[in-house]
Design an enzyme around this catalytic site. Structure first.
Site, PDB file in Angstrom:
ATOM      1  N   HIS A 261     -44.378 -42.160  59.602  1.00 34.42           N
ATOM      2  CA  HIS A 261     -45.274 -42.268  58.445  1.00 34.42           C
ATOM      3  C   HIS A 261     -46.671 -41.800  58.827  1.00 34.42           C
ATOM      4  CE1 HIS A 261     -47.407 -43.960  54.996  1.00 34.42           C
ATOM      5  NE2 HIS A 261     -46.229 -43.954  54.399  1.00 34.42           N
ATOM      6  N   ASP A 315     -38.589 -44.990  52.503  1.00 28.62           N
ATOM      7  CA  ASP A 315     -37.704 -44.025  51.845  1.00 28.62           C
ATOM      8  C   ASP A 315     -36.333 -43.948  52.489  1.00 28.62           C
ATOM      9  OD1 ASP A 315     -39.359 -43.054  49.790  1.00 28.62           O
ATOM     10  OD2 ASP A 315     -40.542 -42.012  51.291  1.00 28.62           O
TER      11      ASP A 315
END
Ligand code: COA
Length: 378
Positions: A261, A315
């Site tokens: 991320h 996700d």
């Protein structure tokens, strides 16, 4: 004052003062109005979190009951709006359909003066109630199914699944979607929230604000990573192929979708909050080949890249579970929008409390004093 040095993408430049959400990427912290996301995911519901984001504090029992009833009442779409959504081409992307239908919702709704709290609150409830309906109505239409009336006894997540699948979802299914909505409801000044605040600053109505934000969310660099996770799992083909696939991926210096991320340098706290509930859904309803592949891939990636701070992000699991819930892959980003309207509307309210029209500068790099050549001489 003119900005002398360009910061591409305005990376790290504050665009507003905001008290809505907070991220500490080094420590892996996400807070909504000071509340840790893990605690909200464990104890709260999407409607309660929407109120928290919008009005700054947790609602009382009465406030929440009234709010939920008011939002649910707004799920009854006017017939003309149902006709508009059902007239969209069946081949349209669901995000294009959502962007158009939120704008159309504004056309069939009373005007909103942001200075009038009754009008503003009415529009907020209308958008929160209608968004899931607009997404599900288009989904049913493109599948060739009839319009299905909402069930006012259900919350936003459960009603959305009911609309999609035509049957009441199980407890683990509605809870996992409810938590996914909580986790996606706000995430500080990302591109779609910035777009929402820019449009809000012109004193546009909140339907236009949300419609514009959907346009920003549609892009591949913003929503949509969970779609790519599913494509990747299908390309791997099964749990036994995960290790070899990963070797090849890392050898070619390619990224593994659903891991790492930009902001979080520890495990994404939203992934942690979602993971247990995802396991509950698969335990209750049976595994899927993609889920088995995902578990194998997670083990391999964490063993090899965990020490670099590379862990599953939100996700990674959201797409796999959305598929199990009966949500089409290209409708994953609309589900993100269903959650994020709460954040966009909170930012609309905050922007309007002390509004200044966005009008950034630029660094001109073009020519001056160009000579006009008549068209026949060019
Ligand atoms: N797969 C493989 N390696 C990865 C990786 C991934 N998903 N994410 C990061 N790395 C590697 C980087 O290449 C870097 O390697 P290096 O030290 O050899 O240069 C190292 O891990 C540290 O990377 P970091 O600086 O923490 O990440 P980043 O800021 O460059 O990238 C992302 C962040 C999100 C762009 C990246 O992780 C990514 O593309 N992930 C996949 C897409 C995705 O899931 N996006 C959704 C985000 S919610």
């Amino acid at each position: 004052m003119e900005q002398k040095e360009l910061v591409p993408g305005l990376a790290g430049i504050p665009a507003a003062e905001s008290a809505i959400s907070y991220i500490d990427g080094q420590a892996g912290v996400l807070e909504y109005r000071g509340h840790r996301i893990e605690s909200l995911a464990e104890q709260s519901t999407f409607e309660e979190v929407a109120w928290l984001l919008l009005y700054g504090a947790l609602p009382t029992r009465d406030e929440l009951a009234t709010f939920k009833a008011e939002v649910a009442a707004m799920r009854d779409l006017p017939e003309v709006l149902i006709d508009i959504v059902r007239a969209f081409p069946k081949t349209a992307h669901p995000m294009d359909a959502l962007q158009c239908s939120l704008a159309a919702l504004g056309m069939v709704s009373p005007p909103v003066d942001f200075r009038d709290s009754v009008q503003a609150d009415g529009a907020i409830r209308r958008i929160l109630g209608a968004t899931g309906m607009l997404i599900a109505t288009f989904e049913r239409s493109r599948r060739g199914q009839d319009y299905l009336a909402p069930d006012p006894s259900l919350g936003t997540a459960a009603n959305f699944l009911y609309m999609l699948n035509g049957e009441q979802p199980s407890g683990p299914m509605s809870r996992v979607l409810d938590v996914a909505l909580i986790l996606h409801a706000d995430h500080t000044m990302n591109a779609s929230t910035f777009a929402a605040r820019v449009v809000a600053s012109t004193e546009s109505d909140p339907y236009t604000v949300c419609s514009a934000a959907v346009g920003a969310l549609h892009g591949a660099l913003h929503g949509g990573a969970n779609e790519r996770v599913l494509e990747q799992l299908e390309a791997i083909g099964g749990p036994e192929a995960a290790a070899t696939w990963l070797d090849a991926q890392l050898a070619s210096k390619s990224k593994v979708m659903g891991f790492g991320h930009r902001v979080y340098k520890t495990k994404d706290p939203r992934a942690t909050a979602l993971q247990g509930l995802v396991h509950d859904v698969f335990a209750a309803h049976g595994s899927t080949p993609n889920y088995d592949t995902a578990l194998a891939l997670e083990g391999e990636v964490v063993a090899r890249l965990g020490s670099k701070g590379i862990h599953p992000n939100v996700d990674f699991f959201s797409g796999i579970v959305y598929q199990k819930l009966g949500i089409a892959t290209d409708a994953f980003t609309p589900v993100f929008a269903l959650a994020r309207v709460a954040g966009w509307l909170a930012h609309w309210r905050e922007q309007m409390q002390d509004n200044k029209l966005f009008r950034p500068g630029q660094i001109y790099v073009g020519v001056h004093d160009a000579v006009y050549t008549p068209i026949d001489e060019r």
